[in-house]
Design a protein around this motif. Structure first.
Motif, mmCIF file in Angstrom:
data_model
loop_
_atom_site.group_PDB
_atom_site.id
_atom_site.type_symbol
_atom_site.label_atom_id
_atom_site.label_comp_id
_atom_site.label_asym_id
_atom_site.label_seq_id
_atom_site.Cartn_x
_atom_site.Cartn_y
_atom_site.Cartn_z
ATOM 1 N N LYS A 364 -16.486 16.768 -4.138
ATOM 2 C CA LYS A 364 -16.857 17.054 -4.988
ATOM 3 C C LYS A 364 -15.899 16.890 -6.476
ATOM 4 O O LYS A 364 -16.601 17.636 -7.630
ATOM 5 N N MET A 365 -15.029 16.358 -6.417
ATOM 6 C CA MET A 365 -14.381 15.661 -7.335
ATOM 7 C C MET A 365 -14.496 13.893 -7.765
ATOM 8 O O MET A 365 -13.716 13.379 -7.720
ATOM 9 N N PRO A 366 -15.282 13.473 -8.157
ATOM 10 C CA PRO A 366 -15.795 12.293 -8.301
ATOM 11 C C PRO A 366 -14.996 11.393 -9.402
ATOM 12 O O PRO A 366 -14.597 10.756 -9.268
ATOM 13 N N TYR A 367 -14.649 12.351 -10.101
ATOM 14 C CA TYR A 367 -13.955 12.147 -11.131
ATOM 15 C C TYR A 367 -12.007 11.559 -10.986
ATOM 16 O O TYR A 367 -11.792 11.188 -11.600
ATOM 17 N N MET A 368 -11.942 12.679 -10.647
ATOM 18 C CA MET A 368 -10.336 12.409 -10.058
ATOM 19 C C MET A 368 -10.413 10.891 -8.914
ATOM 20 O O MET A 368 -9.616 10.525 -8.724
ATOM 21 N N ASN A 369 -11.672 10.922 -7.742
ATOM 22 C CA ASN A 369 -11.540 10.195 -7.199
ATOM 23 C C ASN A 369 -11.820 8.369 -7.751
ATOM 24 O O ASN A 369 -10.844 7.292 -7.328
ATOM 25 N N ALA A 370 -12.019 8.882 -9.258
ATOM 26 C CA ALA A 370 -12.379 7.635 -9.772
ATOM 27 C C ALA A 370 -10.643 7.182 -10.330
ATOM 28 O O ALA A 370 -10.030 6.008 -10.905
ATOM 29 N N VAL A 371 -10.061 8.528 -10.943
ATOM 30 C CA VAL A 371 -8.806 8.633 -11.018
ATOM 31 C C VAL A 371 -8.224 7.061 -9.754
ATOM 32 O O VAL A 371 -6.962 6.617 -10.525
ATOM 33 N N ILE A 372 -8.199 7.980 -9.282
ATOM 34 C CA ILE A 372 -7.105 7.408 -7.621
ATOM 35 C C ILE A 372 -7.485 6.167 -7.770
ATOM 36 O O ILE A 372 -6.288 5.173 -7.756
ATOM 37 N N LYS A 373 -8.344 5.867 -7.418
ATOM 38 C CA LYS A 373 -8.855 4.378 -8.414
ATOM 39 C C LYS A 373 -8.280 3.516 -8.710
ATOM 40 O O LYS A 373 -7.889 2.354 -8.490
ATOM 41 N N GLU A 374 -9.003 3.075 -9.469
ATOM 42 C CA GLU A 374 -8.722 2.909 -11.127
ATOM 43 C C GLU A 374 -6.910 3.311 -10.946
ATOM 44 O O GLU A 374 -6.338 2.068 -11.074
ATOM 45 N N THR A 375 -6.355 3.801 -10.557
ATOM 46 C CA THR A 375 -4.799 3.890 -10.630
ATOM 47 C C THR A 375 -4.220 3.111 -9.958
ATOM 48 O O THR A 375 -3.133 2.332 -9.903
ATOM 49 N N LEU A 376 -5.140 3.087 -8.666
ATOM 50 C CA LEU A 376 -4.619 2.118 -6.933
ATOM 51 C C LEU A 376 -4.830 0.567 -8.219
ATOM 52 O O LEU A 376 -4.151 -0.666 -7.207
ATOM 53 N N ARG A 377 -6.099 0.415 -8.355
ATOM 54 C CA ARG A 377 -6.300 -1.012 -9.494
ATOM 55 C C ARG A 377 -5.254 -1.586 -10.488
ATOM 56 O O ARG A 377 -4.713 -2.850 -10.229
ATOM 57 N N MET A 378 -4.574 -0.673 -11.411
ATOM 58 C CA MET A 378 -3.736 -1.073 -12.116
ATOM 59 C C MET A 378 -2.184 -1.036 -11.825
ATOM 60 O O MET A 378 -2.190 -1.877 -11.889
ATOM 61 N N HIS A 379 -2.098 -0.640 -10.567
ATOM 62 C CA HIS A 379 -0.552 -0.132 -9.949
ATOM 63 C C HIS A 379 -0.831 -0.297 -8.288
ATOM 64 O O HIS A 379 -0.271 0.331 -7.988
ATOM 65 N N PRO A 380 -1.514 -0.990 -7.891
ATOM 66 C CA PRO A 380 -1.689 -1.707 -6.560
ATOM 67 C C PRO A 380 -0.203 -1.625 -6.005
ATOM 68 O O PRO A 380 0.883 -2.642 -6.245
ATOM 69 N N PRO A 381 0.825 -0.568 -5.418
ATOM 70 C CA PRO A 381 1.939 -0.371 -5.442
ATOM 71 C C PRO A 381 1.739 -1.497 -3.518
ATOM 72 O O PRO A 381 3.608 -1.313 -3.278
ATOM 73 N N ALA A 382 0.923 -1.914 -3.058
ATOM 74 C CA ALA A 382 1.878 -2.921 -2.272
ATOM 75 C C ALA A 382 0.984 -4.209 -1.697
ATOM 76 O O ALA A 382 -0.460 -3.972 -2.779
ATOM 77 N N ALA A 383 1.063 -4.759 -1.069
ATOM 78 C CA ALA A 383 -0.324 -6.474 -0.976
ATOM 79 C C ALA A 383 0.271 -6.590 0.316
ATOM 80 O O ALA A 383 0.689 -6.436 1.105
ATOM 81 N N THR A 384 -0.313 -7.918 0.427
ATOM 82 C CA THR A 384 0.206 -9.046 1.968
ATOM 83 C C THR A 384 0.087 -9.819 1.782
ATOM 84 O O THR A 384 -0.024 -10.988 1.368
ATOM 85 N N ALA A 385 1.391 -10.470 2.467
ATOM 86 C CA ALA A 385 1.929 -11.670 3.113
ATOM 87 C C ALA A 385 1.590 -12.689 4.120
ATOM 88 O O ALA A 385 1.816 -11.269 4.997
ATOM 89 N N ARG A 386 0.938 -13.483 3.978
ATOM 90 C CA ARG A 386 0.776 -14.225 5.669
ATOM 91 C C ARG A 386 1.182 -15.661 5.469
ATOM 92 O O ARG A 386 1.461 -15.893 4.569
ATOM 93 N N THR A 387 0.660 -15.891 7.304
ATOM 94 C CA THR A 387 1.933 -16.948 6.890
ATOM 95 C C THR A 387 1.146 -18.070 7.764
ATOM 96 O O THR A 387 0.414 -17.752 9.379
ATOM 97 N N SER A 388 0.558 -19.161 7.701
ATOM 98 C CA SER A 388 -0.339 -20.320 8.617
ATOM 99 C C SER A 388 0.683 -21.004 9.529
ATOM 100 O O SER A 388 1.044 -21.715 8.736
ATOM 101 N N PRO A 389 0.318 -20.856 10.251
ATOM 102 C CA PRO A 389 1.964 -22.263 10.975
ATOM 103 C C PRO A 389 1.590 -23.349 11.346
ATOM 104 O O PRO A 389 0.094 -23.783 10.816
ATOM 105 N N PHE A 390 2.323 -24.328 11.428
ATOM 106 C CA PHE A 390 2.235 -25.414 10.896
ATOM 107 C C PHE A 390 1.332 -25.967 12.011
ATOM 108 O O PHE A 390 1.417 -25.648 12.973
ATOM 109 N N GLY A 391 0.384 -27.153 11.730
ATOM 110 C CA GLY A 391 -0.345 -27.551 13.315
ATOM 111 C C GLY A 391 -2.086 -26.537 12.784
ATOM 112 O O GLY A 391 -2.396 -27.315 13.791
ATOM 113 N N SER A 392 -1.745 -25.573 12.341
ATOM 114 C CA SER A 392 -3.306 -24.949 12.634
ATOM 115 C C SER A 392 -4.241 -25.330 11.356
ATOM 116 O O SER A 392 -5.278 -24.743 11.961
#
Ligand code: HEM
Length: 541
Positions: A364-392
């Motif tokens: 029942k707390m949509p505004y709080m959800n929006a705060v969390i979502k917006e915080t994660l948008r502005m300050h994402p604490p992680a990301a992903t790094a991938r690698t494509s093998p040679f020849g793939s």
């Protein structure tokens, strides 16, 4: 004769090596936007020059953002870090990020993760975070039931109990008016919670005296990853690497003892087995073989890391953004009062959440959800790094229709830039506006493509703990938001007018004297650990 032959061959070898180097530096990835490169240094020198333009400890994402700005913000940027690291391709467009994270005929579980060996002392060699192929599939299938939505609320009592200890710490700070970095307190809180969820063990991370051995060692180990040489090979940083090895070994021994003890308990239990990471690891095992002990220990260490690190950082930014945004703080407080009652007493809120209505109330707390979502948008604490093998022959298509082969590169989906793309988030891309996530199907939020918000990444390798993190964050905010005012000190401190009142800027946020910036500590963290003063809120006094 031989000497003559060698002498004759030398110019040819020289020409061959020059051509090879020239190709790698200037031809191989020439189609991808990049700053001027050098034959000897690639982009190392220019990268260093950009680092020197601002605080040296700012997160590389900020440096990349400045480099991209020079290039006119293209959706991809090539950064040649050879010979120190593999060449890197930075992805700033959500459409390209999606091509990396989704399954394809070439990579059925999405493009493989980049090498995480430098973290082996923390997460082990068989971790779910770094595993690939069938090994990863097997682990994910095993742990998924522990993170099924219906099951997650069974953790509510543990989250609440541990948050009450956190409240004790904040009460002490409020009484003494002392300043303290919030991040270590939040790290201890979330470490305590993940200890119960993953292993059913009280890790005693929040004890002021006699803090648990595991968190002490874990913090020491993580502090060996604090600088920009964190992922250098061992022979560049042998002393640091030795310290990491020793601490990692001690942590592993403690975890293995827990696994042995819990295995005995597991065998004795005949009724409903728990769905902790540990219990799920034991399913279908006939004995605690060295192999089971090894992989189980690795998964526990991985969940201990992934389960506390990013959640605590997110909470610290939520406190900060609420402090700066009076309308958002008011809206969250109104919502919590409406859903859980006006009494800021944590025990009252705890009982309201526990009487079987937890899910209902939290939803029942949509505004709080929006705060969390917006915080994660502005300050994402992680990301992903991938690698494509040679020849793939991994090829991505940019929005202008061109194709680029990314073989042999580290591909970095840079959430902090994807999340601030003005083409998606408009001219408020750099402003904290939770309202963008509210509203019906015609609202602005429905126009944001799902792939343009990816703090938990997407596709098969997305975050298994995202719903759990969401519940945990909502519960913690519910317990503290009526009780305290958080006041930033040092970097990010509010600017005041002549009457000592904070000043609203055009984005309806309080003006700050200086901006707090993120730094690299395995993941992305506020540079000062979010130093704050805590006051009892007016309604509490
Ligand atoms: C706000 C909190 C969180 C954020 C922003 C976050 C973000 C992420 C991201 C971006 C990834 C992908 C990493 C990569 O590709 O290298 C990931 C993976 C993962 N996360 Fe989270 N996470 C959060 C909380 C949690 C929690 C609470 C848990 C555990 C309870 C958890 C467990 C994991 C695990 C095990 C993976 C690896 C999944 C796999 O490869 O199958 N995370 N997380």
């Amino acid at each position: 004769m031989l000497v003559l032959l060698v002498l004759a061959a030398l110019p040819l070898i020289g020409i061959y090596l020059y051509n090879k180097a020239y190709h790698k530096r200037f031809v191989q990835f020439a189609s991808i936007p990049q700053l001027p490169s050098s034959l000897v240094w690639g982009h190392l020198q220019i990268f260093d020059a950009y680092i020197k333009r601002g605080p040296r400890d700012r997160h590389p994402d900020l440096v990349f953002a400045e480099m991209l700005e020079t290039l006119g913000k293209p959706p991809l940027m090539f950064v040649d870090l050879r010979p120190v690291n593999r060449p890197m391709v930075l992805v700033t467009s959500h459409e390209i990020a999606e091509q990396i994270s989704k399954p394809s005929a070439l990579f059925p579980t999405s493009v493989p993760k980049a090498n995480l060996d430098y973290l082996n002392h923390v997460i082990g060699t068989t971790s779910i975070l770094s595993a690939e192929g069938d090994h990863w599939k097997h682990l994910r299938k095993r742990f998924n039931p522990g993170f099924a939505p219906q099951h997650l609320l069974t953790h509510l009592p543990a989250i609440l109990d541990k948050t009450l200890l956190f409240v004790d710490h904040l009460d002490k700070l409020a009484r003494t008016n002392a300043e303290a970095p919030m991040l270590p307190l939040l790290v201890n809180l979330t470490f305590d919670i993940i200890g119960v969820v993953a292993m059913g063990v009280d890790l005693e991370a929040q004890r002021t005296e006699g803090q648990g051995e595991l968190i002490k060692l874990f913090s020491q180990l993580l502090s060996c990853y604090l600088d920009d040489k964190a992922d250098y090979p061992w022979w560049v940083i042998p002393n640091v690497e030795l310290r990491r090895y020793r601490l990692g070994k001690r942590i592993d021994n403690i975890i293995r003892d827990i696994v042995r003890q819990k295995y005995q308990e597991y065998q004795r239990t005949t009724d409903d087995k728990s769905r902790s990471v540990l219990s799920l690891s034991f399913q279908d095992t006939n004995s605690l073989s060295p192999e089971v002990l090894h992989t189980t220990s690795d998964q526990l260490k991985s969940f201990l890391l992934a389960g506390h690190d990013t959640t605590s950082t997110t909470l610290s930014w939520v406190f900060y953004e609420l402090m700066r945004t009076p309308r958002a703080l008011k809206a969250v407080r109104d919502e919590v009062r409406k859903a859980l009652g006006p009494d800021p007493d944590v025990n009252v809120i705890r009982s309201r959440l526990l009487i079987g209505l937890g899910a209902d109330l939290l939803n029942k707390m949509p505004y709080m959800n929006a705060v969390i979502k917006e915080t994660l948008r502005m300050h994402p604490p992680a990301a992903t790094a991938r690698t494509s093998p040679f020849g793939s022959s991994l090829t991505v298509r940019t929005p202008d229709g061109r194709s680029h082969c990314l073989d042999g590169t580290i591909i970095y989906n840079c959430e902090s830039m994807i999340h601030r793309d003005p083409a998606i988030y408009g001219d408020t891309a750099d402003h904290f506006r939770p309202e963008r996530w509210l509203g019906d199907s015609h609202s602005a939020s429905s126009k944001v493509p799902a792939s343009a918000w990816r703090p938990f990444e997407r596709g098969p390798r997305n975050c298994i703990g995202q719903e759990f993190a969401n519940i945990e964050i909502r519960v913690i905010i519910s317990l503290v938001v009526l009780r305290y005012d958080f006041i930033k000190v040092g970097m990010g401190e509010l600017d005041k007018d002549d009457n000592g009142q904070p000043i609203l800027d055009d984005a309806e946020q309080f003006r700050v004297k200086s901006h707090i910036y993120p730094t690299r500590q395995i993941t992305i963290k506020p540079v000062d650990g979010m130093r704050m003063r805590v006051k009892f809120a007016a309604s509490k006094v």
